[in-house]
Design a protein around this motif. Structure first.
Motif, short mmCIF file in Angstrom:
data_model
loop_
_atom_site.label_atom_id
_atom_site.label_comp_id
_atom_site.label_asym_id
_atom_site.label_seq_id
_atom_site.Cartn_x
_atom_site.Cartn_y
_atom_site.Cartn_z
N GLY A 23 53.88 28.40 64.61
CA GLY A 23 53.52 26.99 64.77
C GLY A 23 52.29 26.61 63.97
N LEU A 24 51.30 27.50 63.96
CA LEU A 24 50.06 27.20 63.24
C LEU A 24 50.29 27.12 61.73
N ASP A 25 51.38 27.71 61.28
CA ASP A 25 51.74 27.64 59.86
C ASP A 25 52.07 26.22 59.41
N LEU A 26 52.43 25.38 60.41
CA LEU A 26 52.99 24.07 60.08
C LEU A 26 51.94 23.14 59.49
N HIS A 27 50.69 23.32 59.87
CA HIS A 27 49.72 22.27 59.66
C HIS A 27 48.33 22.86 59.88
N ARG A 28 47.34 22.44 59.11
CA ARG A 28 45.99 23.01 59.20
C ARG A 28 45.05 22.22 60.12
N ALA A 29 45.56 21.16 60.76
CA ALA A 29 44.66 20.27 61.53
C ALA A 29 43.94 21.02 62.66
N GLU A 30 42.74 20.51 62.96
CA GLU A 30 41.93 21.09 64.03
C GLU A 30 41.20 19.93 64.71
N PRO A 31 41.06 19.85 66.00
CA PRO A 31 41.68 20.73 67.00
C PRO A 31 43.16 20.44 67.18
N ILE A 32 43.80 21.24 68.01
CA ILE A 32 45.23 21.11 68.28
C ILE A 32 45.42 20.39 69.60
N GLY A 33 46.33 19.44 69.63
CA GLY A 33 46.65 18.77 70.89
C GLY A 33 47.67 19.60 71.65
N LEU A 34 47.29 20.08 72.81
CA LEU A 34 48.18 20.91 73.63
C LEU A 34 48.70 20.04 74.76
N VAL A 35 49.96 19.64 74.66
CA VAL A 35 50.53 18.61 75.52
C VAL A 35 51.65 19.21 76.37
N GLY A 36 51.60 19.03 77.68
CA GLY A 36 52.71 19.50 78.50
C GLY A 36 52.30 19.85 79.91
N ARG A 37 53.08 20.70 80.53
CA ARG A 37 52.84 21.14 81.90
C ARG A 37 51.61 22.04 81.97
N SER A 38 50.88 21.96 83.07
CA SER A 38 49.62 22.71 83.16
C SER A 38 49.84 24.22 83.14
N ASP A 39 50.93 24.71 83.76
CA ASP A 39 51.14 26.17 83.78
C ASP A 39 51.40 26.71 82.36
N ALA B 169 52.80 14.36 81.66
CA ALA B 169 53.23 13.12 82.32
C ALA B 169 52.38 11.94 81.85
N GLU B 170 51.08 12.16 81.71
CA GLU B 170 50.21 11.08 81.21
C GLU B 170 50.58 10.70 79.79
N ALA B 171 50.88 11.70 78.98
CA ALA B 171 51.27 11.42 77.60
C ALA B 171 52.58 10.65 77.56
N PHE B 172 53.50 11.02 78.43
CA PHE B 172 54.79 10.32 78.48
C PHE B 172 54.58 8.84 78.81
N LEU B 173 53.77 8.57 79.85
CA LEU B 173 53.55 7.18 80.26
C LEU B 173 52.86 6.38 79.16
N ALA B 174 51.90 7.01 78.49
CA ALA B 174 51.21 6.31 77.40
C ALA B 174 52.15 6.03 76.24
#
Lengths: 292, 292
Positions: free
Chosen positions: A240-256, A278-283
């Motif tokens: 995944g990190l190969d895809l793009h050099r951006a920093e920081p990374i947005g880690l989106v999803g379930r807490s576990d 869930a917050e990202a989905f609503l936004a």
């Protein structure tokens, strides 16, 4: 009723769905979640199911996203090709009932590496809309089919799907490793050992059998489930990190899952910003509604 | 009766077994194969099963190899550590009935990468005994758990197991790719495309999902089953070739799997010598019998 008076947002996946009622102030007025995923709805049953949801929420208009727009869902909606932002998605909403019941299309990538998503596009655009991540961020969205999404100028520019979660489930349920992978997965030492091997490019086919061999030879690592999860997630993060050099990374999803991917990203020396799925989905839905 | 008057060799695996009667001239006097693998024998039933085999073949002595020596088999025999040659294996045969009914031990590797085998060691030593391969050859043995074996001075020096066959079966039977992987696998163009990706170090987690994405986007490759098999086998061969620089490679096993691995090895530009798995097994047992 119009969207500005409130609406209903539904994240409808393969095996579960989550329904959010949004009031005229944009606040969540009610939430329900159940296991009525698209596979649990009988053929021809979606119109009645959605009518039931609307009846519970005063006939408010509804936006549906996720696998509901797949060939196993209500109506198969055409993918929007990359690059895809909120404007492109809003313009391509499939209206089952014009202006009142719409399905958000998925996003596809046909040039280069072929790929598809349905549902994560809303969360990616939502993470951007909240300001949590920037317009050219790299997003990691863990799951059965984990997505790495390279944003470009506020749109989904490119992405890559990893079969990480499904492969782990297959190994746990059906493989020779099943008895050993029975335990809980946490970001413990065994997880980090596996993640380090994955990040270093370990060969999965032999490393997975090695879990069996170490067990047979009484050289086990404590938690084989954590090690196997770490190995797969480390391998996922490496690619995944190969895809793009951006920093920081947005880690989106379930807490576990964020806890596990976060541990692997930290091991890789990368900064991240966590965003609740869930917050990202609503936004994301709100961003689309504002364009209607 | 003594071994020089003839004996019975049994290759007893998890799901099937093959029984060979060898006459006093060392020729195969009879062969039977069935699906009575170790899992099909009830607890406590092995003594009677072996007595039945001996009764069919005039009470000749018997050497058993394979998973019959595992914790799911008749008697769990201790592994012989690497380096292991015919002398080490013959000395470590577990005699259920002294001099008359023996189980060949498996081989383990505890230093460095932990690994185990049961059954392939006989074929490896047999391929050497026939003169087909040299004492420092690299052997590739395809299967559910494919083995790459680096011979060293006529002994098994090191080896690596790949979960290739099992992973393909899991994907074919239980994954989201199952409907697409339904077809036959041959060394066709799609297989070679997959093998090339695997040999080049393609990321398995995303390449596997890519099979689904290409299908959804009508960008399929003709035979997805062949492509997926090629991808896994190419990845397997890439890691296996890392083990040892020897040339040519001894490709030992079933003819259908030799065809697939042979195509991937050829694509990697490597020479190989093919050895039938059953012939290698018989030669390996013969080499052990000569040391009794």
């Amino acid at each position: 009723m119009h969207w500005r008076d409130g609406y209903v947002a539904v994240d409808w996946g393969t095996t579960n769905r989550r329904v959010y009622a949004i009031d005229g102030e944009g606040r969540v007025a009610g939430t329900t979640g159940d296991d009525v995923g698209i596979l649990a709805v009988p053929a021809g049953g979606f119109a009645a199911a959605v009518a039931g949801i609307r009846a519970r929420f005063a006939g408010r208009p509804v936006l549906l996203a996720g696998m509901i727009g797949s060939n196993r869902g209500w109506v198969e909606t055409a993918y929007v090709g990359c690059p895809a932002g909120a404007a492109e998605l809003a313009a391509a909403i499939h209206w089952v009932e014009p202006g009142a019941v719409g399905i958000v299309p998925g996003v596809s990538q046909s040039e280069g590496r072929a790929d598809v998503m349905r549902g994560e596009e809303v969360q990616a655009l939502g993470a951007l809309a909240t300001g949590a991540i920037g317009p050219d961020a790299l997003i990691c969205h863990p799951g059965t089919h984990a997505k790495w999404i390279a944003m470009a100028g506020g749109r989904i520019g490119a992405f890559r799907t990893m079969m990480t979660g499904e492969l782990f489930a297959l190994l746990r349920q059906h493989s020779i490793l099943a008895p050993q992978l029975d335990g809980p997965v946490t970001a413990d030492d065994a997880f980090l050992e596996g993640a380090a091997a994955g990040l270093a490019g370990a060969d999965l086919l032999s490393e997975l059998f090695g879990i069996r061999a170490r067990h047979v030879l009484d050289l086990g690592r404590g938690s084989d489930a954590s090690y196997a999860s770490g190995l797969l997630i480390g391998s996922d993060v490496r690619a995944g990190l190969d895809l793009h050099r951006a920093e920081p990374i947005g880690l989106v999803g379930r807490s576990d899952l964020r806890a596990l991917y976060g541990a692997a990203l930290a091991l890789a020396g990368r900064d991240m910003i966590e965003v609740d799925g869930a917050e990202a989905f609503l936004a994301g839905i709100r961003a689309l509604v504002e364009l209607l």
